[in-house]
Design a protein around this motif. Structure first.
Motif, PDB file in Angstrom:
ATOM      1  N   PRO A   1      35.877  61.309 -24.547  1.00 55.06           N
ATOM      2  CA  PRO A   1      34.430  61.423 -24.371  1.00 55.06           C
ATOM      3  C   PRO A   1      34.073  62.624 -23.506  1.00 55.06           C
ATOM      4  O   PRO A   1      34.909  63.142 -22.754  1.00 55.06           O
ATOM      5  N   ASP A   2      32.827  63.067 -23.611  1.00 59.04           N
ATOM      6  CA  ASP A   2      32.361  64.148 -22.756  1.00 59.04           C
ATOM      7  C   ASP A   2      32.441  63.724 -21.291  1.00 59.04           C
ATOM      8  O   ASP A   2      32.335  62.541 -20.958  1.00 59.04           O
ATOM      9  N   LEU A   3      32.637  64.706 -20.436  1.00 61.53           N
ATOM     10  CA  LEU A   3      32.682  64.476 -18.995  1.00 61.53           C
ATOM     11  C   LEU A   3      31.374  64.953 -18.374  1.00 61.53           C
ATOM     12  O   LEU A   3      30.957  66.097 -18.606  1.00 61.53           O
ATOM     13  N   VAL A   4      30.746  64.090 -17.596  1.00 62.84           N
ATOM     14  CA  VAL A   4      29.556  64.454 -16.834  1.00 62.84           C
ATOM     15  C   VAL A   4      29.822  64.146 -15.374  1.00 62.84           C
ATOM     16  O   VAL A   4      30.139  63.006 -15.016  1.00 62.84           O
ATOM     17  N   ILE A   5      29.712  65.151 -14.524  1.00 63.38           N
ATOM     18  CA  ILE A   5      29.931  64.967 -13.090  1.00 63.38           C
ATOM     19  C   ILE A   5      28.577  64.827 -12.409  1.00 63.38           C
ATOM     20  O   ILE A   5      27.721  65.719 -12.505  1.00 63.38           O
ATOM     21  N   ALA A   6      28.390  63.709 -11.745  1.00 65.03           N
ATOM     22  CA  ALA A   6      27.116  63.414 -11.101  1.00 65.03           C
ATOM     23  C   ALA A   6      26.869  64.347  -9.923  1.00 65.03           C
ATOM     24  O   ALA A   6      27.800  64.827  -9.258  1.00 65.03           O
ATOM     25  N   ARG A   7      25.605  64.572  -9.646  1.00 64.61           N
ATOM     26  CA  ARG A   7      25.213  65.517  -8.601  1.00 64.61           C
ATOM     27  C   ARG A   7      25.744  65.108  -7.230  1.00 64.61           C
ATOM     28  O   ARG A   7      25.975  65.970  -6.366  1.00 64.61           O
ATOM     29  N   ARG A   8      25.980  63.833  -7.022  1.00 62.13           N
ATOM     30  CA  ARG A   8      26.517  63.388  -5.728  1.00 62.13           C
ATOM     31  C   ARG A   8      27.812  64.100  -5.374  1.00 62.13           C
ATOM     32  O   ARG A   8      28.107  64.340  -4.201  1.00 62.13           O
ATOM     33  N   PHE A   9      28.604  64.474  -6.392  1.00 64.13           N
ATOM     34  CA  PHE A   9      29.952  64.976  -6.148  1.00 64.13           C
ATOM     35  C   PHE A   9      29.992  66.504  -6.140  1.00 64.13           C
ATOM     36  O   PHE A   9      30.919  67.121  -6.656  1.00 64.13           O
ATOM     37  N   ASN A  10      29.025  67.112  -5.508  1.00 62.25           N
ATOM     38  CA  ASN A  10      28.968  68.569  -5.424  1.00 62.25           C
ATOM     39  C   ASN A  10      29.892  69.097  -4.334  1.00 62.25           C
ATOM     40  O   ASN A  10      30.290  68.383  -3.402  1.00 62.25           O
ATOM     41  N   GLY A  11      30.209  70.386  -4.474  1.00 59.72           N
ATOM     42  CA  GLY A  11      30.856  71.138  -3.407  1.00 59.72           C
ATOM     43  C   GLY A  11      29.836  72.160  -2.941  1.00 59.72           C
ATOM     44  O   GLY A  11      29.056  71.908  -2.026  1.00 59.72           O
ATOM     45  N   PRO A  12      29.799  73.359  -3.600  1.00 57.96           N
ATOM     46  CA  PRO A  12      28.620  74.219  -3.448  1.00 57.96           C
ATOM     47  C   PRO A  12      27.376  73.480  -3.933  1.00 57.96           C
ATOM     48  O   PRO A  12      27.487  72.479  -4.658  1.00 57.96           O
ATOM     49  N   PRO A  13      26.200  73.946  -3.560  1.00 60.85           N
ATOM     50  CA  PRO A  13      24.989  73.166  -3.851  1.00 60.85           C
ATOM     51  C   PRO A  13      24.779  72.816  -5.320  1.00 60.85           C
ATOM     52  O   PRO A  13      24.294  71.728  -5.632  1.00 60.85           O
ATOM     53  N   ASP A  14      25.155  73.717  -6.232  1.00 59.97           N
ATOM     54  CA  ASP A  14      24.812  73.512  -7.637  1.00 59.97           C
ATOM     55  C   ASP A  14      26.033  73.378  -8.543  1.00 59.97           C
ATOM     56  O   ASP A  14      25.922  73.548  -9.766  1.00 59.97           O
ATOM     57  N   SER A  15      27.185  73.058  -7.984  1.00 61.46           N
ATOM     58  CA  SER A  15      28.380  72.850  -8.805  1.00 61.46           C
ATOM     59  C   SER A  15      29.259  71.790  -8.162  1.00 61.46           C
ATOM     60  O   SER A  15      29.102  71.440  -6.981  1.00 61.46           O
ATOM     61  N   ALA A  16      30.195  71.292  -8.936  1.00 57.74           N
ATOM     62  CA  ALA A  16      31.022  70.176  -8.490  1.00 57.74           C
ATOM     63  C   ALA A  16      32.000  70.593  -7.400  1.00 57.74           C
ATOM     64  O   ALA A  16      32.435  71.748  -7.327  1.00 57.74           O
ATOM     65  N   ASN A  17      32.358  69.641  -6.559  1.00 61.85           N
ATOM     66  CA  ASN A  17      33.484  69.852  -5.659  1.00 61.85           C
ATOM     67  C   ASN A  17      34.726  70.136  -6.498  1.00 61.85           C
ATOM     68  O   ASN A  17      35.008  69.451  -7.479  1.00 61.85           O
ATOM     69  N   GLY A  18      35.461  71.171  -6.123  1.00 61.47           N
ATOM     70  CA  GLY A  18      36.583  71.599  -6.945  1.00 61.47           C
ATOM     71  C   GLY A  18      37.650  70.549  -7.133  1.00 61.47           C
ATOM     72  O   GLY A  18      38.141  70.321  -8.244  1.00 61.47           O
ATOM     73  N   GLY A  19      38.059  69.886  -6.051  1.00 63.74           N
ATOM     74  CA  GLY A  19      39.105  68.872  -6.161  1.00 63.74           C
ATOM     75  C   GLY A  19      38.675  67.683  -6.991  1.00 63.74           C
ATOM     76  O   GLY A  19      39.452  67.160  -7.805  1.00 63.74           O
TER      77      GLY A  19
END
Length: 244
Positions: free
Chosen positions: A5-23
């Motif tokens: 299935p497609d992967l959607v990363i929720a905004r809660r799990f950010n690193g920089p303000p507008d992208s996901a935490n890398g780990g």
């Protein structure tokens, strides 16, 4: 290969303000690779672009690799990572506590980071990796993961172990002076810890070049010296845009 299935990363799990935490993103992508049937065990994830939040990524397998796409943009690639990742030596709980007390987040480049952000006191992971006395280039902190990060069996979900292995690395090379973001991460998770376990995270700077830093990290249970999980990562200095 099994459909993924497609992967959607929720905004809660950010690193920089507008992208996901890398780990966190790498952990989720490694799980996709395992679900797709082309990877089992140690995974190496390369982030080509910032991982978007609240927007679907499509995962496609090509040979022994998997690729995550956001529309026509290649965001990440996943492959087997091999074995024998080096781990920084364990740090005892008291020494980790002293290192954590020395954490200086005043110059945090991403204070809203889900994992180590100083502006996330309630809904983040709260890691505070500080310098280990007498060990230049080494940081450590304690971590007692809560039940909100656990699965139905009380084990911390793998993506949060990947997250915990990520951020300490960013504090080994003076992020306030020159911010870096995760470019590549290889991890092997041998044992998922239980919620409420008293753990120690250690990060060590292995090599620092002009734009990149190579870092090793490990997660230890405080009762023994064997790492529960290890990772090697490459961080890339920012040139105006975050990549992970």
């Amino acid at each position: 290969m099994s459909p993924v299935p497609d992967l959607v990363i929720a905004r809660r799990f950010n690193g920089p303000p507008d992208s996901a935490n890398g780990g966190y993103a790498c952990g989720r992508l490694a799980a996709l690779a395992e679900a797709a049937g082309h990877l089992d065990g140690c995974a190496a994830v390369t982030l080509h672009l910032p991982v978007p939040l609240d927007s679907p990524l499509t995962y496609r397998v090509s040979g022994r690799r998997g690729h995550a796409w956001h529309g026509d943009d290649l965001v990440a690639s996943v492959a087997g990572g091999g074995a024998g990742l080096p781990a920084p030596p364990p740090v005892g709980p008291a020494q980790a506590g002293a290192a954590e007390a020395a954490f200086d987040g005043a110059g945090h480049p991403f204070p809203g980071c889900f994992v180590c952000g100083t502006a996330r006191p309630r809904d983040g992971m709260g890691l505070r990796p500080g310098p280990v006395a007498g060990s230049p280039g080494t940081v450590a902190c304690a971590w007692t993961p809560g039940p909100d990060l656990a699965d139905e069996n009380g084990r911390i979900r793998a993506e949060f172990v990947w997250s915990a292995l990520d951020c300490p690395g960013g504090w080994t090379a003076d992020p306030a002076r020159r911010p870096r973001v995760l470019g590549r991460m290889t991890a092997a998770v041998g044992e998922l810890p239980l919620a409420g376990a008293r753990l120690v995270l250690v990060g060590r700077l292995e090599r620092l070049d002009r734009r990149t830093a190579a870092i090793s990290t490990a997660l230890y249970g405080t009762a023994h010296g064997r790492p529960l999980a290890v990772a090697g990562s490459v961080w890339v200095a920012l040139d105006g845009a975050a990549t992970g």
